[in-house]
Design a protein around this motif. Structure first.
Motif, PDB file in Angstrom:
ATOM      1  N   ASN A 182      11.658  -8.433  -7.028  1.00  0.00           N
ATOM      2  CA  ASN A 182      10.843  -8.700  -8.202  1.00  0.00           C
ATOM      3  C   ASN A 182       9.350  -8.598  -7.928  1.00  0.00           C
ATOM      4  O   ASN A 182       8.549  -8.769  -8.832  1.00  0.00           O
ATOM      5  N   PHE A 210       0.394  -3.986  -5.166  1.00  0.00           N
ATOM      6  CA  PHE A 210      -0.521  -2.957  -5.641  1.00  0.00           C
ATOM      7  C   PHE A 210      -1.597  -2.665  -4.596  1.00  0.00           C
ATOM      8  O   PHE A 210      -2.058  -3.569  -3.902  1.00  0.00           O
ATOM      9  N   PHE A 264       6.720 -10.781 -15.837  1.00  0.00           N
ATOM     10  CA  PHE A 264       5.892 -11.007 -14.655  1.00  0.00           C
ATOM     11  C   PHE A 264       4.501 -11.474 -15.083  1.00  0.00           C
ATOM     12  O   PHE A 264       3.990 -11.037 -16.101  1.00  0.00           O
ATOM     13  N   TYR A 290       0.630 -11.467 -13.321  1.00  0.00           N
ATOM     14  CA  TYR A 290      -0.204 -10.998 -12.231  1.00  0.00           C
ATOM     15  C   TYR A 290      -1.632 -11.493 -12.445  1.00  0.00           C
ATOM     16  O   TYR A 290      -2.061 -11.707 -13.570  1.00  0.00           O
ATOM     17  N   GLN A 343      -5.593 -10.378 -11.540  1.00  0.00           N
ATOM     18  CA  GLN A 343      -6.395  -9.246 -11.084  1.00  0.00           C
ATOM     19  C   GLN A 343      -7.860  -9.643 -10.980  1.00  0.00           C
ATOM     20  O   GLN A 343      -8.515  -9.896 -11.996  1.00  0.00           O
ATOM     21  N   PRO A 353      -3.784  -5.641  -9.173  1.00  0.00           N
ATOM     22  CA  PRO A 353      -3.104  -6.866  -9.583  1.00  0.00           C
ATOM     23  C   PRO A 353      -2.339  -7.499  -8.429  1.00  0.00           C
ATOM     24  O   PRO A 353      -1.778  -6.793  -7.587  1.00  0.00           O
ATOM     25  N   PHE A 407       0.710 -10.351  -7.578  1.00  0.00           N
ATOM     26  CA  PHE A 407       1.854 -11.033  -8.151  1.00  0.00           C
ATOM     27  C   PHE A 407       1.659 -12.546  -8.166  1.00  0.00           C
ATOM     28  O   PHE A 407       1.206 -13.142  -7.180  1.00  0.00           O
ATOM     29  N   TYR A 442       7.631 -14.591 -11.512  1.00  0.00           N
ATOM     30  CA  TYR A 442       8.606 -13.717 -12.170  1.00  0.00           C
ATOM     31  C   TYR A 442       9.672 -14.548 -12.876  1.00  0.00           C
ATOM     32  O   TYR A 442      10.167 -15.545 -12.324  1.00  0.00           O
ATOM     33  N   LEU A 486      12.469 -17.229 -11.317  1.00  0.00           N
ATOM     34  CA  LEU A 486      13.137 -16.933 -10.063  1.00  0.00           C
ATOM     35  C   LEU A 486      12.200 -16.834  -8.876  1.00  0.00           C
ATOM     36  O   LEU A 486      12.652 -16.942  -7.731  1.00  0.00           O
ATOM     37  N   ASP A 487      10.945 -16.623  -9.131  1.00  0.00           N
ATOM     38  CA  ASP A 487      10.002 -16.476  -8.032  1.00  0.00           C
ATOM     39  C   ASP A 487       8.641 -16.958  -8.506  1.00  0.00           C
ATOM     40  O   ASP A 487       8.098 -16.434  -9.472  1.00  0.00           O
ATOM     41  N   SER A 492       6.312 -17.650  -5.947  1.00  0.00           N
ATOM     42  CA  SER A 492       5.660 -17.671  -4.648  1.00  0.00           C
ATOM     43  C   SER A 492       4.205 -17.219  -4.689  1.00  0.00           C
ATOM     44  O   SER A 492       3.437 -17.513  -3.780  1.00  0.00           O
ATOM     45  N   LEU A 502      -2.690 -10.825 -16.120  1.00  0.00           N
ATOM     46  CA  LEU A 502      -1.877  -9.790 -16.742  1.00  0.00           C
ATOM     47  C   LEU A 502      -0.427 -10.238 -16.838  1.00  0.00           C
ATOM     48  O   LEU A 502       0.118 -10.812 -15.900  1.00  0.00           O
ATOM     49  N   VAL A 519      14.557  -5.602 -13.656  1.00  0.00           N
ATOM     50  CA  VAL A 519      13.523  -6.031 -12.734  1.00  0.00           C
ATOM     51  C   VAL A 519      12.931  -4.875 -11.942  1.00  0.00           C
ATOM     52  O   VAL A 519      11.731  -4.861 -11.660  1.00  0.00           O
TER      53      VAL A 519
END
Lengths: 113, 113
Positions: free
Chosen positions: A99, A103, B33, B35, B37, B43, B45, B48, B55-56, B58, B91, B98
């Motif tokens: 997931n 970038f 998602f 993000y 920037q 961008p 992460f 998600y 699920l994420d 992190s 963003l 996914v």
């Protein structure tokens, strides 16, 4: 962690010429790549993607090449137009981290009329 | 609407203020998602969701950042006690699956003064 970087932060081309934007990645486990175009004040726009089982993929006026041996991909834009002026990002994804896309810092493409 | 919609487009917050950023993904998109920037960067992460499940998370930089998607559609990113380093464009992106190219919204530019 993953590292995605670009060789040229700024690229200037003449209208009508072909453009080549390069991207290097460091994670050999990455198997899915996307090129995005971002115009000023807008979100990234999907251009084209490629999976690691392919070396080349073509879209409308764009071609992405993937060289897994040297962990490099490129975006070729044919007959570059003023509307192609933007920042271009490559993004990578590895299956074990499905997931999360990483970038690069982007290449600015300037198209001179 | 046809695309990912984010609101507000611009937000100025005083340091210490709480903010909430909204994302309306493309209808039917399972994956969402967030993000961050920074100026001149690609961008990065944050988090998600798959439907309503986060699920994420992190990539969230601190426990001041919180995201939710309670009904599996609209998502909200909340930042508590904003700091100057939180200034960035946030963003939101969504996709059918996914590991397909995600569609991005125009982003929310947050400025903390």
């Amino acid at each position: 962690g993953e590292s995605v970087g670009l060789h040229l932060p700024t690229l200037s081309v003449q209208e009508g010429d072909n453009s080549i934007i390069n991207c290097a990645y460091s994670n050999s486990a990455s198997d899915y790549f996307i090129w995005y175009k971002q115009e000023s004040g807008k979100g990234p726009q999907f251009i084209i993607d490629i999976r690691s089982n392919m070396d080349k993929r073509q879209g409308q006026r764009v071609t992405v090449l993937l060289n897994k041996t040297v962990k490099h991909l490129s975006l070729q834009i044919a007959a570059t137009q003023p509307g192609d002026s933007a920042v271009y990002f490559c993004a990578e994804n590895a299956g074990y981290n499905f997931n999360k896309f990483y970038f690069g810092s982007g290449t600015k493409l300037n198209v001179k009329p | 609407g046809a695309g990912v919609s984010q609101s507000p487009r611009y937000k100025v917050a005083k340091r210490g203020q709480d903010v909430a950023l909204r994302c309306d993904p493309i209808s039917g998109h399972v994956s969402l998602f967030w993000y961050q920037q920074a100026l001149g960067q690609g961008p990065e992460f944050l988090t998600y969701f798959q439907n309503e499940a986060q699920l994420d998370k992190s990539g969230l930089p601190s426990d001041r950042f919180f995201a939710e998607r309670p009904e599996g559609s609209v998502s909200t990113l909340k930042i508590q006690r904003t700091q100057q380093e939180d200034s960035a464009v946030y963003l939101c992106a969504s996709s059918l699956e996914v590991r397909l190219g995600a569609f991005f919204g125009q982003g929310t530019r947050l400025t903390v003064v």
